[in-house]
Design an enzyme around this catalytic site. Sequence first.
Site, mmCIF file in Angstrom:
data_model
loop_
_atom_site.group_PDB
_atom_site.id
_atom_site.type_symbol
_atom_site.label_atom_id
_atom_site.label_comp_id
_atom_site.label_asym_id
_atom_site.label_seq_id
_atom_site.Cartn_x
_atom_site.Cartn_y
_atom_site.Cartn_z
ATOM 1 N N LYS A 156 14.758 69.971 -80.944
ATOM 2 C CA LYS A 156 15.917 70.101 -81.846
ATOM 3 C C LYS A 156 16.688 68.777 -81.952
ATOM 4 O O LYS A 156 17.025 68.337 -83.044
ATOM 5 C CB LYS A 156 16.876 71.210 -81.352
ATOM 6 N N ARG B 4 24.342 79.786 -79.529
ATOM 7 C CA ARG B 4 23.374 80.253 -78.533
ATOM 8 C C ARG B 4 23.605 81.716 -78.170
ATOM 9 O O ARG B 4 22.850 82.249 -77.356
ATOM 10 C CB ARG B 4 23.511 79.414 -77.266
ATOM 11 N N ARG C 220 10.229 64.753 -69.834
ATOM 12 C CA ARG C 220 11.622 64.312 -70.008
ATOM 13 C C ARG C 220 12.324 64.166 -68.657
ATOM 14 O O ARG C 220 13.118 63.248 -68.448
ATOM 15 C CB ARG C 220 12.375 65.308 -70.905
ATOM 16 N N ARG D 253 17.354 64.278 -66.199
ATOM 17 C CA ARG D 253 18.425 65.261 -66.431
ATOM 18 C C ARG D 253 18.309 66.378 -65.412
ATOM 19 O O ARG D 253 17.260 67.018 -65.305
ATOM 20 C CB ARG D 253 18.252 65.860 -67.832
ATOM 21 N N ARG E 130 17.231 78.161 -67.891
ATOM 22 C CA ARG E 130 17.574 77.889 -69.300
ATOM 23 C C ARG E 130 16.684 78.694 -70.245
ATOM 24 O O ARG E 130 17.149 79.238 -71.245
ATOM 25 C CB ARG E 130 17.434 76.389 -69.597
#
Length: 187
Positions: A13, A88, A127, A133, A144
């Site tokens: 996204k 969300r 990632r 992160r 998540r």
Amino acid sequence: MNLVLFGPPAAGKGTQAKRLTAERGYVQLSTGDMLRAARKSGSELGQRVAAIMDAGNLVSDEIVIALIEEALAANSRAPGFIFDGFPRTVAQAEALDAMLGRHGQQIDCVIRLEVDSQKLMDRVAKRFAEEGRADDNPDAYKVRLDAYIAQTAPLLPYYERQGKLVGVDGMSDVETVARAIAAALDV
Ligand code: AMP
């Protein structure tokens, strides 16, 4: 044109939102980016959300709705908005419809990026290795993904009922996905 980029975490996204911003001048509104900026600045809000985000849970509707409300007011001349990672929950989607309605606007299109779970795992592992992160670590990512399934996926019928949902294959490379999104927007 106001659009929602919809999909599970690591569906692409943010990457696609940045391209649309560069190509069409739309303003990207990413609640994840706003919350990360709040943390970096050391603000009271940032401190309040840090542990929730690192664990992979959703922060409260009130907080993210207030962030979007502020951003809409601050960008009143934007030619369009790309909502990335917001809404969300159904409560957030209803609040967004009401906020846009007050500005005489609406959501025009919801692009659903479709990516299978193996590919999501591969992307997030990459990632995590590259950016570190905290919420990309495997345990937090599972939380998540579960939050997406339980709280965010119910938005699909919400937008389907409004006739705004368009599915786009998000499995390919960035260019191919960008072309598919452009084709969906330019019909
Ligand atoms: P993202 O970068 O969009 O994956 O967001 C990172 C984290 O910020 C999420 O895992 C949540 O903890 C929080 N967050 C971002 N957007 C929202 C939202 N719309 N509602 C609740 N929490 C959010």
